[in-house]
Scaffold this motif. Structure first.
Motif, PDB file in Angstrom:
ATOM      1  N   GLU A 174      55.938  21.102  15.443  1.00  0.00           N
ATOM      2  CA  GLU A 174      55.227  21.020  14.155  1.00  0.00           C
ATOM      3  C   GLU A 174      54.012  20.095  14.225  1.00  0.00           C
ATOM      4  O   GLU A 174      52.994  20.356  13.586  1.00  0.00           O
ATOM      5  N   TYR A 228      56.996  26.149  10.139  1.00  0.00           N
ATOM      6  CA  TYR A 228      58.350  25.867  10.647  1.00  0.00           C
ATOM      7  C   TYR A 228      58.464  26.391  12.078  1.00  0.00           C
ATOM      8  O   TYR A 228      57.452  26.759  12.699  1.00  0.00           O
ATOM      9  N   SER A 234      52.536  25.846   4.896  1.00  0.00           N
ATOM     10  CA  SER A 234      53.566  24.970   5.484  1.00  0.00           C
ATOM     11  C   SER A 234      54.270  25.715   6.618  1.00  0.00           C
ATOM     12  O   SER A 234      54.551  26.901   6.513  1.00  0.00           O
ATOM     13  N   ASN A 262      56.537  29.579  13.519  1.00  0.00           N
ATOM     14  CA  ASN A 262      55.086  29.781  13.361  1.00  0.00           C
ATOM     15  C   ASN A 262      54.349  29.490  14.664  1.00  0.00           C
ATOM     16  O   ASN A 262      54.814  28.714  15.507  1.00  0.00           O
ATOM     17  N   THR A 296      60.754  27.573   0.793  1.00  0.00           N
ATOM     18  CA  THR A 296      62.053  27.902   1.387  1.00  0.00           C
ATOM     19  C   THR A 296      61.797  28.481   2.775  1.00  0.00           C
ATOM     20  O   THR A 296      60.750  29.092   2.998  1.00  0.00           O
ATOM     21  N   SER A 297      62.728  28.260   3.679  1.00  0.00           N
ATOM     22  CA  SER A 297      62.542  28.788   5.040  1.00  0.00           C
ATOM     23  C   SER A 297      63.137  30.190   5.124  1.00  0.00           C
ATOM     24  O   SER A 297      63.922  30.594   4.261  1.00  0.00           O
ATOM     25  N   GLN A 298      62.778  30.916   6.165  1.00  0.00           N
ATOM     26  CA  GLN A 298      63.434  32.195   6.446  1.00  0.00           C
ATOM     27  C   GLN A 298      64.784  31.940   7.134  1.00  0.00           C
ATOM     28  O   GLN A 298      65.071  30.807   7.528  1.00  0.00           O
ATOM     29  N   ASP A 320      55.051  29.595   3.945  1.00  0.00           N
ATOM     30  CA  ASP A 320      55.515  28.980   2.694  1.00  0.00           C
ATOM     31  C   ASP A 320      56.867  28.320   2.923  1.00  0.00           C
ATOM     32  O   ASP A 320      57.783  28.412   2.099  1.00  0.00           O
ATOM     33  N   ASN A 321      56.990  27.667   4.063  1.00  0.00           N
ATOM     34  CA  ASN A 321      58.285  27.112   4.466  1.00  0.00           C
ATOM     35  C   ASN A 321      58.710  25.889   3.666  1.00  0.00           C
ATOM     36  O   ASN A 321      59.887  25.569   3.612  1.00  0.00           O
ATOM     37  N   TYR A 356      54.343  34.104   7.551  1.00  0.00           N
ATOM     38  CA  TYR A 356      55.038  33.328   6.519  1.00  0.00           C
ATOM     39  C   TYR A 356      54.707  31.850   6.668  1.00  0.00           C
ATOM     40  O   TYR A 356      55.177  31.174   7.588  1.00  0.00           O
ATOM     41  N   LYS A 401      65.906  25.079   2.756  1.00  0.00           N
ATOM     42  CA  LYS A 401      64.637  24.764   3.434  1.00  0.00           C
ATOM     43  C   LYS A 401      64.858  24.520   4.927  1.00  0.00           C
ATOM     44  O   LYS A 401      63.929  24.181   5.645  1.00  0.00           O
ATOM     45  N   HIS A 435      62.952  18.846   8.995  1.00  0.00           N
ATOM     46  CA  HIS A 435      61.904  18.742  10.023  1.00  0.00           C
ATOM     47  C   HIS A 435      61.996  17.495  10.905  1.00  0.00           C
ATOM     48  O   HIS A 435      61.385  17.450  11.964  1.00  0.00           O
TER      49      HIS A 435
END
Ligand code: C6P
Length: 412
Positions: free
Chosen positions: A304, A384, A382, A387, A31-33, A27-28, A25, A225, A206
């Protein structure tokens, strides 16, 4: 540093497969998980103390009210704000920006006034100001970017002038990853008697955030997010500004007394929270904040920078890849927009999806910036907290495969 393998265990969705491959994933920025504790907070509320707030005198309502108001205090602490009554819950960052443009803007912007935005604003921090400027006869003025994708502070000092009423900028670009020099822009704005509004939709999840250190007058962000559920945004504003502003929406909860012909508004923050709010999602947002605080925002940032520097380095090895934004990972967030010479970003997104990798492709709600970059869209990865460099390697392998496949298609 954070223990990513431990963190990953808290995110059930990371176990799923997409197209027969382990989900990656990236695509943060969209939206984040959500960690298990956030999902459980929603379940606990609905199973244990679901009730409307501020109105009831029964136990369930008292419990729900106390949980909801407790999160306001957590948000205050998270952004280092002086008073929790200046933390307003909205639906998202977009609604918070509309609230400011509508309520503060329509009271304070006069014909001939200038509204200063940056060239990398998301439509949510652009269209509300366009509408306001058209209605009030004001002018939009833009802060331009250097070739590196940074805010050009010399040009900023020249355009923030005596007619400037407000400077509204993103804290971090959702396309370029650029981190805005908010403090410097605040100094320029305040020297002219103008306000500084910060769109923290990408920055707050972040970067450690303190409204007093940023020196802003308003800060907005979206909690989905930053591990929270969808449907919760935050508006923070300086007390004297919020006190003087008229309500945005009206109805229940935002009043202290109503007569047939008039109304007396409620005190802050309730003046800006009309109707039954998003109780469950606000409560679960509290669990998201606890989770981030436990990891430590400085540790998240370090992780990050590490991932972004690694991905930028590996992308630079791919011929024909154009990467947008600053080259130095310490001046940017974990958002990387890129293109291949003649491959459409949607094709890149599709091929990566076949490999179980989620990225975003398109204009990212930044069409004016796309025009400046002379593209119609970009692909965007993107990152988070969950990752890893291994995921970035798989992403780059799939990208090289996309490059090879599309290159062959183009040759035929
Ligand atoms: N950007 C992206 O994929 P909302 O939709 O209200 O939660 O957030 C709006 C918003 C405002 N400012 C910035 C800088 C943003 O990046 C976003 C949302 C997502 O880039 C969805 S378009």
């Amino acid at each position: 540093m954070i223990d990513v393998q431990e963190i990953r265990k808290d995110f059930p969705i990371l176990e799923r497969q997409v197209n027969g491959k382990q989900l990656i994933y990236l695509d943060n920025a969209a939206t984040s998980q959500k960690p298990r504790c956030v999902i459980q907070a929603l379940q606990s509320y609905y199973e244990g103390y679901n009730a409307n707030i501020h109105r009831g005198i029964h136990t369930l309502s008292e419990e729900a009210t106390s949980a909801y108001e407790g999160v306001r205090e957590k948000v205050r602490e998270f952004i280092d704000a002086p008073e929790s009554r200046c933390v307003i819950f909205t639906r998202n960052a977009t609604e918070a920006l509309n609230l400011i443009a509508y309520s503060w803007g329509r009271t304070n912007i006069l014909p001939g006034d200038e509204i200063v935005l940056s060239a990398m604003e998301h439509h949510s921090n652009l269209v509300p100001w366009q509408l306001l400027a058209a209605e009030r006869g004001a002018k939009l003025v833009y802060l331009e970017l250097t070739p590196d994708g940074l805010i050009d502070l010399e040009q900023a000092a020249a355009v923030i002038g005596p007619r400037t009423k407000v400077v509204a900028v993103t804290m971090m670009s959702n396309v370029l990853g650029t981190i805005t020099p908010v403090r410097e822009l605040g100094n320029l704005a305040h020297a002219r008697g103008a306000l500084l509004i910060v769109d923290g939709a990408q920055g707050v999840p972040h970067l450690k955030t303190s409204v007093s250190e940023l020196g802003c007058d308003f800060l907005v962000f979206s909690c989905h997010k930053m591990l929270g559920p969808t449907g919760v945004g935050i508006l923070w504003g300086r007390a004297e500004l919020l006190e003087a502003m008229p309500p945005f929406l009206s109805g229940g909860d935002m009043i202290s007394a109503v007569w047939r012909d008039r109304v007396r508004f409620n005190e802050l923050p309730y003046k800006f929270e009309a109707g039954t709010p998003n109780i469950a999602d606000v409560i679960a947002t509290g669990s998201a904040i606890d989770y981030l605080q436990k990891l430590g925002m400085d540790n998240i940032r370090a992780h990050e920078i590490d991932l972004t520097g690694y991905a930028l380095g590996r992308l630079s090895e791919i011929p024909d890849a154009t990467v947008y934004g600053p080259g130095d990972a310490t001046c940017r967030g974990g958002v990387i927009s890129f293109n291949f010479a003649d491959v459409h970003p949607h094709d890149i997104g599709q091929i990566l999806n076949d490999a179980g990798i989620a990225i975003r492709a398109g204009h990212h709600c930044c069409q004016p910036l796309m025009r400046d970059l002379k593209v119609t869209g970009t692909a965007r990865a993107s990152f988070y907290i969950y990752n890893t460099k291994e995921e970035i390697d798989l992403f780059l392998d799939a990208l090289q495969e996309a490059d090879r496949v599309m290159g062959h298609v183009a040759c035929r």
